[in-house]
Design a protein around this motif. Structure first.
Motif, PDB file in Angstrom:
ATOM      1  N   GLY A  92      19.166  -1.397  44.722  1.00 41.32           N
ATOM      2  CA  GLY A  92      19.572  -1.214  43.052  1.00 41.32           C
ATOM      3  C   GLY A  92      18.013  -1.380  42.040  1.00 41.32           C
ATOM      4  O   GLY A  92      18.261  -1.342  40.970  1.00 41.32           O
ATOM      5  N   TYR A  93      16.846  -1.488  42.610  1.00 38.16           N
ATOM      6  CA  TYR A  93      15.789  -1.557  41.746  1.00 38.16           C
ATOM      7  C   TYR A  93      15.595  -0.370  41.431  1.00 38.16           C
ATOM      8  O   TYR A  93      14.739   0.286  41.608  1.00 38.16           O
ATOM      9  N   ARG A  94      16.054   0.464  42.485  1.00 37.96           N
ATOM     10  CA  ARG A  94      15.851   2.146  42.404  1.00 37.96           C
ATOM     11  C   ARG A  94      17.048   2.518  41.844  1.00 37.96           C
ATOM     12  O   ARG A  94      17.450   4.041  41.522  1.00 37.96           O
ATOM     13  N   SER A  95      17.340   2.538  40.845  1.00 49.19           N
ATOM     14  CA  SER A  95      17.893   2.628  39.920  1.00 49.19           C
ATOM     15  C   SER A  95      18.470   2.012  38.624  1.00 49.19           C
ATOM     16  O   SER A  95      17.663   1.087  38.426  1.00 49.19           O
ATOM     17  N   ALA A  96      18.930   2.115  37.127  1.00 46.24           N
ATOM     18  CA  ALA A  96      18.656   1.984  36.040  1.00 46.24           C
ATOM     19  C   ALA A  96      20.021   0.804  35.908  1.00 46.24           C
ATOM     20  O   ALA A  96      20.225   0.373  34.945  1.00 46.24           O
ATOM     21  N   GLN A  97      20.441   0.290  36.580  1.00 52.86           N
ATOM     22  CA  GLN A  97      21.963  -0.287  36.935  1.00 52.86           C
ATOM     23  C   GLN A  97      21.355  -2.105  36.352  1.00 52.86           C
ATOM     24  O   GLN A  97      19.518  -2.160  36.546  1.00 52.86           O
ATOM     25  N   SER A  98      22.067  -2.868  35.856  1.00 49.45           N
ATOM     26  CA  SER A  98      21.699  -4.336  36.136  1.00 49.45           C
ATOM     27  C   SER A  98      21.332  -4.764  37.219  1.00 49.45           C
ATOM     28  O   SER A  98      21.986  -4.335  38.511  1.00 49.45           O
ATOM     29  N   MET A  99      20.264  -5.841  37.312  1.00 51.28           N
ATOM     30  CA  MET A  99      20.768  -6.868  38.578  1.00 51.28           C
ATOM     31  C   MET A  99      21.110  -8.232  38.291  1.00 51.28           C
ATOM     32  O   MET A  99      20.150  -8.664  37.436  1.00 51.28           O
ATOM     33  N   ASN A 100      21.803  -8.135  39.891  1.00 49.36           N
ATOM     34  CA  ASN A 100      22.244  -9.940  39.453  1.00 49.36           C
ATOM     35  C   ASN A 100      20.976 -10.781  39.596  1.00 49.36           C
ATOM     36  O   ASN A 100      19.971 -10.482  40.751  1.00 49.36           O
ATOM     37  N   MET A 101      21.386 -12.438  39.751  1.00 53.39           N
ATOM     38  CA  MET A 101      19.999 -13.364  40.052  1.00 53.39           C
ATOM     39  C   MET A 101      19.922 -13.239  41.446  1.00 53.39           C
ATOM     40  O   MET A 101      21.216 -13.858  42.355  1.00 53.39           O
TER      41      MET A 101
END
Length: 356
Positions: free
Chosen positions: A138-147
């Motif tokens: 996830g951190y290497r994309s532009a999507q949201s990240m959950n808590m």
């Protein structure tokens, strides 16, 4: 654990809707402190082209700022659990020098540790999903990240460049979520004290202790001697269930969902805009963090780019035993064997994604 669950309360159990990070969590570096950081960088570079792993409190000497970072450890532990430091100039420093400064500050806070089986001590949070063939985290994309939490004691981000639009850092107090859960549904809070298995990344496991899934249930909530500690890896727990490593119960799924619902609600979360040059520090035992989605630039050199450190703080108490299994200290020297000098320098990192 007693049948009666105790609320955490106090400053640690803050609600995002009730505080303003610009008033409660922002620290502006003074002119004298910036001059001292400049001098430390000059001292470091006078020693030659040192690797980031060679940056220590001795090679990057800080006196006034060092004392501030010592106080910062206390604020992260017993206060709100987050601090945003502002004042580093993006115009004054190149990306590689900011990486050196960042590691220098991190060395004064605690012990900088590897972040994955690749052994990197400086991570890069950058959208490269369209530039590589494999599926990215996830951190290497532009999507949201959950808590969620990251590994070990402290996670930190330094912003090199902002997104074209969006990409706010979203944080919440796990203690506040805990307190609301025991107030409204103590049975589900108790489920999170009991914990669940967590699935690790395959490479991290193979290059570490070999365990793909934690052998014991990892407690999302724990209190030892009145000290609250959270350890939230909900996506990886659900991954473990989907992969057949354990049968998740209806009650366990409801407990995870309630945590997600509360931590992702406007009452609990705080959105923080991290501007270029800003540094965010979070206590991983107290704070959960995520990210809003964002629109990025096409040119990789203009994209949202944050550098990340993981820091262990030796002066803090050891994590509770029921939260130890996912953070094996034995993994760290094994992961470090796969690191090569200078591999995390921003200029070198970006070069691999540039179109010839």
């Amino acid at each position: 654990m007693n049948d009666a669950l105790s609320p955490v309360g106090g400053r640690r159990a803050w609600l995002g809707s009730a505080i303003d990070y610009r008033q409660d969590g922002l620290r502006q570096l003074s002119a004298a402190e910036l001059t001292e950081i400049d001098a430390a960088l000059a001292t470091l570079k006078a020693r030659g082209d040192l690797d980031l792993a060679d940056i220590t409190v001795d090679t990057f000497p800080l006196h006034t700022v060092g004392r501030f970072l010592s106080r910062l450890r206390d604020e992260l532990w017993s206060g709100l659990g987050f601090v945003l430091i502002r004042g580093l100039s993006r115009e004054r420093y190149c990306d590689d020098d900011l990486a050196r400064i960042y590691c220098g500050l991190g060395a004064h806070l605690g012990v900088i540790i590897p972040q994955s089986g690749n052994g990197e001590i400086l991570g890069h949070v950058l959208n490269v999903a369209d530039l590589v063939d494999e599926q990215v985290r996830g951190y290497r994309s532009a999507q949201s990240m959950n808590m969620h939490c990251d590994g070990h004691d402290v996670v930190s981000l330094l912003c090199l460049r902002e997104a074209k639009d969006g990409g706010a850092s979203r944080i919440a107090s796990a203690a506040a979520v805990h307190d609301r859960m025991i107030e409204t549904n103590a049975d589900l809070a108790r489920v999170l004290y009991e914990g669940m298995p967590v699935m690790r990344g395959q490479m991290d496991a193979e290059r570490g202790d070999g365990k793909i899934v934690t052998s014991d249930s990892v407690a999302l909530f724990s209190q030892n001697d009145g000290v609250f500690s959270s350890c939230v890896h909900i996506a990886q727990t659900r991954d473990a269930a989907r992969a057949g490593y354990f049968d998740i119960t209806t009650e366990q799924e409801a407990a995870l969902e309630l945590f997600c619902e509360l931590s992702s609600s406007p009452e609990f979360y705080l959105d923080m805009s991290i501007a270029p040059g800003d540094i965010q520090f979070l206590n991983n035992r107290l704070i959960v963090h995520g990210r809003t989605p964002y629109e990025d630039h096409e040119n990789v050199d203009q994209r949202r780019h944050l550098m990340r450190l993981w820091v262990n703080v030796p002066s803090w108490p050891r994590r509770p035993d029921n939260q130890q299994d996912i953070y094996s200290m034995a993994d760290l020297p094994r992961w470090a064997q796969f690191r090569t000098p200078y591999m995390e320098m921003p200029e070198r990192y970006l070069a691999q994604f540039r179109v010839p």
